[in-house]
Design an enzyme around this catalytic site. Structure first.
Site, mmCIF file in Angstrom:
data_model
loop_
_atom_site.group_PDB
_atom_site.id
_atom_site.type_symbol
_atom_site.label_atom_id
_atom_site.label_comp_id
_atom_site.label_asym_id
_atom_site.label_seq_id
_atom_site.Cartn_x
_atom_site.Cartn_y
_atom_site.Cartn_z
ATOM 1 C CB THR A 1 6.348 -12.214 -14.605
ATOM 2 O OG1 THR A 1 7.383 -13.060 -15.135
ATOM 3 C CG2 THR A 1 6.277 -10.954 -15.449
ATOM 4 N N GLY B 1 1.695 1.825 -3.587
ATOM 5 C CA GLY B 1 0.500 2.166 -4.356
ATOM 6 C C GLY B 1 0.063 3.599 -4.135
ATOM 7 N NE ARG B 2 -2.252 3.948 1.524
ATOM 8 C CZ ARG B 2 -2.426 3.676 2.794
ATOM 9 N NH1 ARG B 2 -1.686 4.287 3.703
ATOM 10 N NH2 ARG B 2 -3.322 2.798 3.173
ATOM 11 C CB SER C 1 -0.966 0.002 1.184
ATOM 12 O OG SER C 1 -0.258 -0.038 2.404
ATOM 13 C CD GLN D 1 1.064 -6.853 1.577
ATOM 14 O OE1 GLN D 1 0.793 -7.214 2.708
ATOM 15 N NE2 GLN D 1 0.336 -5.966 0.918
ATOM 16 C CD GLU E 1 1.407 -8.697 -14.703
ATOM 17 O OE1 GLU E 1 0.767 -8.435 -13.674
ATOM 18 O OE2 GLU E 1 1.543 -9.844 -15.144
#
Length: 198
Positions: free
Chosen positions: A131, A110-111, A107, A152, A133
């Site tokens: 793999t 992502g933030r 997270s 994770q 992305e």
């Protein structure tokens, strides 16, 4: 993570073992995986269209459209806004026939605009590096480093008959685009090669 009393086909194996290397990788419900050293980009100058109505051979596509780079530990890979790259985990994973897993992004990353994984499922029996992305949906470039915690891994038991399907994604050390075959429904819907909607 690894129970040495079990046969290797009946246990989860992570190499290097986070219990021995860095137990801070181990959470209550997940294990953190680290970023590997290989990155593969689509070269925009060579790719004008990826047509999912046509089969794609991984080897030919990778050689023609991709550019793979190795980044040593201590150096960074810069992912610019609205750019996509394939990477791989540093850890090698092997799953038994009754355990599946899925990847989730961190997270905190992502933030900052770094999307980690869009195809998150890992099937029972998988063996190899995973793999990833990676996409920068933020407004500024991000520097990512081999060895940093990048995602994770969550495990879940699979009930019922043990079926292990062989895929083209197992046994890898580098990220790969993968082959693609259109499904039969799409093939049946194509009236002819001249139809530009497909």
């Amino acid at each position: 993570m690894v129970d040495s009393s079990l046969d290797t086909n009946e246990r989860i194996v992570l190499v290097p073992d986070p219990f021995e290397v860095d137990d801070a990788q181990i959470g209550r419900t997940s294990v953190d995986l680290r970023l590997g050293r290989w990155f593969t980009l689509l070269q925009q100058t060579r790719t004008s269209l990826i047509d999912f109505a046509k089969p794609r051979d991984e080897g030919q596509f990778s050689a023609r459209e991709g550019k793979t780079s190795f980044v040593p530990f201590g150096q960074k890979f810069v992912l610019h806004p609205n750019r996509f790259v394939l990477a791989s985990t540093f850890e090698w994973l092997a799953l038994p026939s009754d355990v599946a897993a899925y990847i989730s992004g961190k997270s905190a990353l992502g933030r900052m605009g770094l999307i980690i994984e869009t195809a998150a499922g890992i099937h029972p029996g998988f063996s190899g590096t995973i793999t990833l992305e990676l996409f920068n949906c933020g407004e500024v470039p991000v520097g990512i480093y081999p060895g940093m915690r990048i995602c994770q891994l969550f495990f879940h038991e699979v009930a019922g008959e043990k079926i292990v399907k062989n895929t083209s994604f197992g046994g890898r050390r580098k990220p790969a685009f993968g082959s693609y075959t259109p499904d039969k429904i799409l093939e049946a819907m194509r009236p002819d090669e001249a139809n530009t909607l497909f």
